[in-house]
Design an enzyme around this catalytic site. Structure first.
Site, PDB file in Angstrom:
ATOM      1  N   HIS A 795       0.853  -1.178   0.000  1.00 46.87           N
ATOM      2  CA  HIS A 795       0.000   0.000   0.000  1.00 46.87           C
ATOM      3  C   HIS A 795       0.895   1.236   0.000  1.00 46.87           C
ATOM      4  O   HIS A 795       1.612   1.485   0.970  1.00 46.87           O
ATOM      5  CB  HIS A 795      -0.921  -0.001   1.221  1.00 46.87           C
ATOM      6  N   GLU A 798       1.446   3.781   2.948  1.00 47.58           N
ATOM      7  CA  GLU A 798       1.957   3.295   4.228  1.00 47.58           C
ATOM      8  C   GLU A 798       3.480   3.404   4.253  1.00 47.58           C
ATOM      9  O   GLU A 798       4.209   2.412   4.315  1.00 47.58           O
ATOM     10  CB  GLU A 798       1.462   1.870   4.471  1.00 47.58           C
ATOM     11  N   HIS A 892       3.152  -3.347   7.093  1.00 50.79           N
ATOM     12  CA  HIS A 892       2.087  -2.405   6.740  1.00 50.79           C
ATOM     13  C   HIS A 892       2.078  -1.232   7.704  1.00 50.79           C
ATOM     14  O   HIS A 892       2.792  -1.222   8.715  1.00 50.79           O
ATOM     15  CB  HIS A 892       0.719  -3.096   6.786  1.00 50.79           C
ATOM     16  N   GLU A 977       1.681  -4.461  11.510  1.00 55.33           N
ATOM     17  CA  GLU A 977       1.094  -3.132  11.361  1.00 55.33           C
ATOM     18  C   GLU A 977       1.799  -2.145  12.287  1.00 55.33           C
ATOM     19  O   GLU A 977       1.907  -2.381  13.491  1.00 55.33           O
ATOM     20  CB  GLU A 977      -0.395  -3.169  11.712  1.00 55.33           C
TER      21      GLU A 977
END
Length: 1065
Positions: A795, A798, A892, A977
Site C-alpha cells: 500500500h 503506508e 504495513h 502493522e
C-alpha cells in the site's frame, strides 16, 4: 404478580388504589427484573386496560388515573411493544382526550404528557398520535418564555421531540409551518433564560429542529427561516460553557445536518492522472457532480465532537468454513513456470563462484559516475548508522557502537527516549533550533551562512527546493544552473546522512518512470533526512476544537464577505494560474510520491486543499505530500484537506502531520518533524453521488484541518501525511547498502523480481552470510540455511512500513553480533516495495490499475499484478524445493490504531470467536504462531500483544498473510502493522504523572493523550527488533542447533537479564 390479575378483576376504587400502591412499591425498589417479569405476565395490558376503563367512565377519577399514569410511564420504558399494545387497546385516544380536557389543570396534564412521552417512543404510535392531532395540542402547551408551568412545558417539548422522530410527523410539521415557530420559541427562551435555569426545555426545542432536519424539505424550511444564522448567533459565544453542553451538542448536529450538501470543487471525481492498462477499456470519466444528485430524506448518524478511537472487529466477517480454512489448493500456474525463480535463488546453486556478490555489478555507469562514495560509513567504523536513539539523532556518534549490541535496547520496562516537552497551541517545533543565518548542526559544528550565500548569488529558493532531474534545463538561459546550485549546496552541507547520496539519488530519479512524467525532485528526498534530536510527544487536543472549526465553516457560509475562494494551484487547470497575489502561498506536488490536486485560497491565511485519488480510481484519498513556499515566518496558516475518505483518524488522537523545511536543512538540520496544532478531523458537507461511488448511498467526505507556523520567511516547506519514503530513495538506499558491506562477510545481492505496469523494476534483495570458504561443508551449510521472507509497501501510502524495512535492512548488514548470527543461520529474501508504481505516483492504496494489490494474492495476473504474481511465484518455488520460509511477514501501516502489532492466522481462534458450531477438538494446529508476537511484546518498546489478532476474515482471504498461510502452509505468516501515530503503552508511553502535571498547568481543558509519536528512529528500531525476534524464535524452537544455541547463549548472557527474559525454552 397476582396483583396484576387482581387489577383486571377489580372494579371498586379502593381495591384499585390499593393494588396500584402495592405495584408502585414493588417496582420502585430492586432491579428491572421485576418490571420485565410483570411485562411478561401481561402487566402492560392490564394497566392500559384499566386506564381505558377508568377514562371512559362517566366521571374519570383522577385519584386512580394519576398513579396509573406514573406506573405506565415506568413500565412503558421497558416494554418494547408498549406503543403497539396502547394502540390496540385504544389507550392513545383516551390519553389525548384527557390531555385536551386538562389544558388548564397542570397536575393532570403533566401526567398525561408523561404517558404520551412513552407512547411516542414507538415510531408507529408516534405517527398515529400525529394523525390524531397531538402536535397541535402540544403547541398549545409550549409557550414563549415563562417561569410558570415549566415542568409541563418541558414535558410537552420532550413529547413533541419524540413525535418528530417520525418522518410523517416531520413532514406534517414542515407543511404546517412549525419550523419558523420552533425557531421563534428557541430564540425567546435563549434570550430570556439568562440564568440557564431551563436548559432542558431549550434542548427539547432544539431536538425538534434536529429531527425535522432529517428531511430534505425540513432542511429547506430551516434554511428559509434563517435557521443557520439563528443557531449560529445563539451559540457562537457559548461553545466553552459546560453548563450548556446539552444545548451546544444539538446545535452542532443541526448545523451540520442543515449545511447545504455540495459536490467537491473538482471537474471530475476520478484521478487527475490516467494510465492506460494494456488490453483493458478505459472507463468513461464520471460527469460533473451537482446538488441534485444527492438523495432526499437520508438519515445521518448524530455526529459527536470526538468519536471513540477503538474499533471492534466484525464477527460476521469471520471465515467459518473449515474447508476454506484448512485445505491447501494446488498451484495457480503451470509447475514448469517455477523454474524461472531459480535465477533469483542462486544461493542454492552448487558452485559458490556463480553467486559471489560483486558490489556495483548491477549499477548503471551514469549512476556510478554521479554517485559519491565518501558518505558510506566503513564496515568497521564505529560511526555506522544503527538504531539507537542517541546515535541516530542528528548523526551523533557512539564510539562503542560496534561493541554495543541491539540487545541493549530491548524493552526492559524503561524508556531510552527523552521526549520533548509537550507543546501548547501555537508553539513551533522548530523554536528550539537555531533559526538565524548562521546555523549550528547537531554535533555543534558551525554551519556556513547559507542564507547570506543565497542572497549573494541571487539563487531562487523555489528552484533549490524542487530541482529539475535533468542536468540541463532546456527552458533555462543557464542550462547547468540546477546542477551547479546543487553541487555548491552539497559542498556547504555540514554532514552527510548515512546510507544516502544525493548525487546517486539524482541519477536514480532520472530513470524512475511516472505517469505524469515528473521532471522535478522533492528536496527532502534528494537531500535526505535525519531524525530529530528528541522524540515528540502526542499533541494535546484542546476540548471543543472540532466545534470551533465547524462554526468557522458555518460562518463561511452565512458571512462570506471575507471569503476569497480563489484557486491558486490545480492539476486540472493551466499552470501557472493568473493574477496570484504576491502574499499568496505557492503550492506544488509534481514530484515523486507527491499528492496535492488543488489548492483554494479561502481567506488571507487559510487554504482548502484537495488530494488526488489513486490513479485509475475515484477513491482512496488519504496520503498527501506537497510543497508550499512564499510564507512569512511566525504567521499561522490554516490548511483544510477537505476530501479525506476515512470516517476517523489518528489526527483526532494526538497525531500531527510531518513538515520539512528547506532552509532548516540548509542550516544543518535536514529533518522531517511532527508539526501543526488546532488539529481535528471531522465529517464535512461535501458528498459524492451514488453513481460515482458504485455504492448503495452517497459518499461522505471528511476534513483534516491544522495550523502550521513556519520558521522562516520565504522558505520552502514540504508537508506530508507521514514521513515520505520514495521508490528512488529505496533504490539509492539499496545501492549504498551494497557498497557498504564487506562481501567476504555479508552476501548482499540485488535482483529484479519483475517489471511493474509502469515500467519500473521491483527489487528483490537477498541477505545472508558469505560462506567461510568454498569447502563442501561450508557450502552445504550455506545452502541449507532456512529462509525468512519479508515484504513491504504493497500500500503506497503506508510509508511507515518502508522505514521499518529500512531499519531491518540496515540491521541485517550491520556488524551487530545478533545480525551476524542471523546472517549465518538464515537466508533473507526481501521485497522492500511491492507497489513501486503506486509509491511513485502518490497513490494511497492501489496500483496503476486502480486496485488494492493486497487483495490479489488468490489469483494474481502476470500482466496486471506482476509484483504479486512473481512474489507468490517465488514463494511457490521455495515451497516446491522444500524451502518454505520459517516466517513470512508483510510490513504495513495502520491509520486507526496506535503501537505496532501483528495479524496472524489461526483456525481454532477464528472458529471460537465466531462461536461456530463446528467442533475444534479434532483440529490439529501448531500454536507456535503466537510465539513471535509474544517475543516481540517482550523485546520491542513499540510493540503490543494486546492489539494482535489471529482471526481469518472472509474479506482478507486474498491477502498475502492468509494466502501464504493457506496455500504454502507457512503457519507463521503475518502482517505487521505500525501506527502512523505512535505509542500509548510500554516504554514509549508518557508517564501518567507527567501527563497529569501538564494537564494541571494548562489554562484550557485538554484530552489526556499519553504517549510519543513515532519518528523514523522508532520505526527503524522496530525493523531491527523484528529481526532480533527471529533469532529468539529460532532459539526457542526444537530444531535449533546446539552450535547456534551455545553461541547465542554466550551473546545473550553478555547483557544482564536478557537470557532470563527472552530465552525461556
Amino acid at each position: 404478580m397476582v396483583h396484576v390479575f387482581s387489577l383486571q378483576r377489580s372494579s371498586d376504587k379502593e381495591s384499585i388504589l390499593t393494588i396500584l400502591q402495592v405495584l408502585g412499591d414493588l417496582l420502585s425498589v430492586g432491579t428491572d427484573r421485576r418490571i420485565r417479569y410483570m411485562i411478561s405476565k401481561g402487566g402492560s395490558e392490564a394497566l392500559l386496560q384499566t386506564l381505558v376503563d377508568t377514562a371512559r367512565s362517566a366521571s374519570p377519577d383522577y385519584d386512580v388515573l394519576l398513579p396509573l399514569f406514573r406506573l405506565l410511564a415506568k413500565v412503558g420504558l421497558r416494554d418494547k411493544k408498549f406503543g403497539q399494545k396502547a394502540l390496540e387497546l385504544e389507550a392513545l385516544d383516551v390519553t389525548l382526550i384527557l390531555a385536551r380536557k386538562n389544558l388548564s389543570h397542570s397536575q393532570n396534564l403533566l401526567h398525561c404528557l408523561w404517558a404520551l412521552r412513552v407512547f411516542a417512543s414507538s415510531v408507529t404510535t408516534g405517527a398515529m398520535l400525529g394523525i390524531n392531532g397531538a402536535m397541535e395540542l402540544l403547541f398549545k402547551v409550549i409557550t414563549p418564555y415563562t417561569q410558570k408551568r415549566t415542568r409541563i412545558i418541558r414535558a410537552a417539548a420532550e413529547v413533541l421531540a419524540a413525535l418528530l422522530e417520525s418522518k410523517s410527523n416531520s413532514r406534517r410539521a414542515v407543511n404546517r409551518g412549525y419550523v419558523a415557530g420552533l425557531l421563534r420559541l428557541h430564540l425567546d427562551w435563549h434570550h430570556r433564560d439568562t440564568a440557564n435555569a431551563y436548559v432542558r426545555i431549550r434542548r427539547a426545542l432544539l431536538l425538534c429542529l434536529r429531527h425535522i432536519a432529517n428531511l430534505r424539505s425540513g432542511r429547506e424550511a430551516f434554511l428559509a427561516a434563517r435557521g443557520m444564522e439563528i443557531l449560529f448567533s445563539s451559540a457562537q459565544n457559548r461553545l466553552d460553557d459546560k453548563r450548556l453542553e446539552p444545548i451546544i451538542s444539538i446545535v452542532i448536529q443541526t448545523l451540520r445536518q442543515c449545511y447545504p450538501r455540495s459536490p467537491l470543487p473538482l471537474v471530475t471525481s476520478s484521478s487527475a492522472y490516467a494510465f492506460s492498462i494494456p488490453g483493458s477499456i478505459p472507463p468513461e470519466p464520471p460527469c460533473a457532480l451537482t446538488e441534485e444528485d444527492f438523495e432526499d430524506d437520508a438519515d445521518e448518524e448524530a455526529d459527536k465532537d470526538s468519536d471513540s478511537e477503538d474499533t471492534k472487529e466484525q464477527d460476521d466477517d469471520l471465515e467459518t468454513d473449515v474447508n476454506k480454512l484448512s485445505s491447501r489448493p494446488g498451484l495457480d500456474r503451470p509447475e514448469e513456470e517455477l523454474r524461472q525463480y531459480e535465477a533469483m535463488c542462486l544461493e542454492l546453486s552448487c558452485s559458490f563462484e556463480e553467486l559471489e556478490s560483486k558490489p556495483g555489478d548491477n549499477l548503471n555507469f551514469e549512476e556510478t559516475q554521479d554517485a559519491e562514495h565518501y558518505h558510506i560509513p566503513p564496515v568497521t567504523s564505529p560511526k555506522q548508522h544503527y538504531l539507537t536513539k542517541d546515535q541516530s539523532s542528528w548523526g551523533q556518534e557512539r564510539e562503542d557502537m560496534v561493541q554495543t549490541s541491539l540487545l541493549s535496547m530491548v524493552k526492559m520496562g524503561r524508556s531510552t527516549m527523552h521526549p520533548a516537552s509537550k507543546r501548547g497551541p501555537g508553539m513551533n517545533a522548530y523554536q528550539n533550533m537555531q533559526s538565524n543565518g548562521l546555523g549550528i548542526d547537531s554535533s555543534g559544528t558551525e554551519v556556513p551562512d547559507i542564507q547570506a550565500s543565497l542572497k549573494q548569488d541571487a539563487w531562487d529558493i523555489d528552484m533549490i527546493s524542487c530541482p529539475m532531474m535533468s542536468v540541463s534545463l532546456s527552458n533555462s538561459a543557464r542550462p547547468t544552473e540546477t546542477a551547479e546550485v546543487i553541487d555548491k549546496l552539497l559542498q556547504t552541507h555540514p554532514k552527510h546522512i548515512p546510507f544516502h547520496d544525493p548525487h546517486l539519488y539524482m541519477a536514480k530519479a532520472r530513470r524512475t518512470r511516472s505517469v505524469a512524467d515528473f521532471k522535478r525532485m522533492a528536496f527532502p528526498d534528494l537531500w535526505g533526512h535525519r531524525p530529530p534530536p528528541s522524540a515528540q510527544s502526542m499533541l494535546e487536543r484542546k476540548c471543543g476544537v472540532q466545534r470551533i472549526k465547524i462554526f468557522e465553516d458555518v460562518r463561511r457560509l452565512i458571512q462570506p464577505s471575507d471569503v476569497i475562494n480563489k484557486v491558486v494551484f490545480s492539476l486540472d487547470e493551466p499552470w501557472p494560474l493568473q493574477d496570484t497575489p504576491s502574499d499568496c502561498l505557492r503550492f506544488s506536488s509534481k514530484f515523486e510520491s507527491g499528492n496535492l490536486r488543488k489548492a483554494i485560497r479561502v481567506r488571507e491565511r487559510e487554504y482548502d486543499l484537495l488530494v488526488n485519488t489513486d490513479v485509475n480510481s475515484s477513491q482512496h484519498q488519504q496520503w498527501f505530500y506537497f510543497q508550499v513556499s512564499g510564507m512569512r515566518a511566525a504567521v499561522p496558516y490554516r490548511f483544510n484537506i477537505i476530501n479525506c475518505e476515512k470516517p476517523n483518524s489518528q489526527f483526532n488522537y494526538g497525531m500531527q502531520p510531518t513538515v520539512y523545511s528547506v532552509k532548516e536543512a540548509l542550516l544543518g538540520r535536514p529533518t522531517w518533524i511532527r508539526m501543526g496544532y488546532e488539529i481535528c478531523y471531522y465529517k464535512n458537507h461535501y458528498r459524492q453521488r451514488t453513481a460515482v461511488t458504485g455504492g448503495a448511498s452517497e459518499k461522505c467526505f471528511y476534513t483534516l484541518t491544522f495550523v502550521v507556523t513556519f520558521p522562516h520567511n520565504e522558505d520552502a516547506c514540504y508537508l506530508a501525511y507521514h514521513y515520505p519514503y520514495t521508490y528512488t530513495a529505496l533504490l539509492t538506499h539499496l545501492d549504498t547498502l551494497e557498497r557498504s558491506v564487506n562481501p567476504k562477510q555479508v552476501y548482499f545481492r540485488q535482483d529484479v523480481l519483475c517489471q511493474t505496469l509502469g515500467g519500473n523494476s521491483c527489487p528483490l534483495v537477498t541477505i545472508t552470510a558469505t560462506p567461510e570458504s568454498n569447502s563442501a561443508d561450508h557450502l552445504e551449510q550455506f545452502r541449507q540455511r532456512p529462509y525468512q521472507v519479508i515484504t513491504a509497501r504493497v500500500h503506497p501510502g503506508e510509508s511507515n512500513a518502508s522505514w521499518v524495512m529500512k531499519g531491518a535492512l540496515e540491521f541485517l548488514v550491520s556488524s551487530d553480533p545478533v545480525a551476524r548470527l542471523l546472517r549465518e543461520n538464515f537466508i533473507f529474501k526481501i521485497i522492500p516495495m511491492l507497489n513501486p508504481d503506486g509509491v511513485i505516483n502518490g497513490n494511497h492504496r492501489c496500483s496503476l490499475k486502480g486496485e488494492d494489490l493486497n487483495r490479489q494474492w488468490l489469483s494474481p495476473s502476470a500482466c496486471l499484478q506482476p509484483t504479486i504474481y512473481h512474489a507468490k511465484g517465488l514463494l511457490y518455488y521455495l515451497s516446491s524445493v522444500g524451502r518454505s520460509p520459517r516466517v513470512f511477514c508483510d510490513f504495513h501501516g495502520h491509520s486507526q490504531k496506535k503501537n505496532v502489532f501483528l495479524y496472524g492466522c489461526s483456525i481454532k481462534e477464528t472458529l471460537w470467536q465466531a462461536e461456530s458450531s463446528v467442533g475444534t477438538s479434532h483440529l490439529l494446529e501448531d500454536i507456535g504462531y503466537r510465539t513471535l508476537p509474544k517475543i516481540l511484546d517482550k523485546l520491542a518498546p513499540a510493540f503490543t500483544m494486546s492489539s494482535c489478532s489471529f482471526l481469518v476474515e472472509k474479506s482478507r482471504a486474498s491477502t498475502a498473510r492468509v494466502v501464504v498461510w493457506r496455500e504454502m502452509g507457512v503457519s507463521k505468516s503475518y502482517t505487521m502493522e505500525s501506527s502512523y501515530c505512535g505509542c500509548n503503552q510500554g516504554p514509549y508511553q508518557v508517564c501518567e504523572a507527567l501527563a497529569s502535571r501538564v494537564k494541571r498547568e494548562r489554562a484550557h481543558p485538554v484530552d489526556t493523550l499519553e504517549g510519543l509519536q513515532f519518528g523514523t528512529s522508532e520505526l527503524e528500531e522496530m525493523g531491527a527488533m523484528f529481526c532480533l525476534s527471529l533469532l529468539i524464535l529460532e532459539l526457542k524452537s526444537v530444531s535449533c542447533s546446539h552450535q547456534l544455541l551455545t553461541r547465542a547463549t554466550t551473546l545473550l548472557n553478555a547483557v544482564e537479564e536478557a537470557l532470563d527474559h527472552h530465552l525461556q525454552r
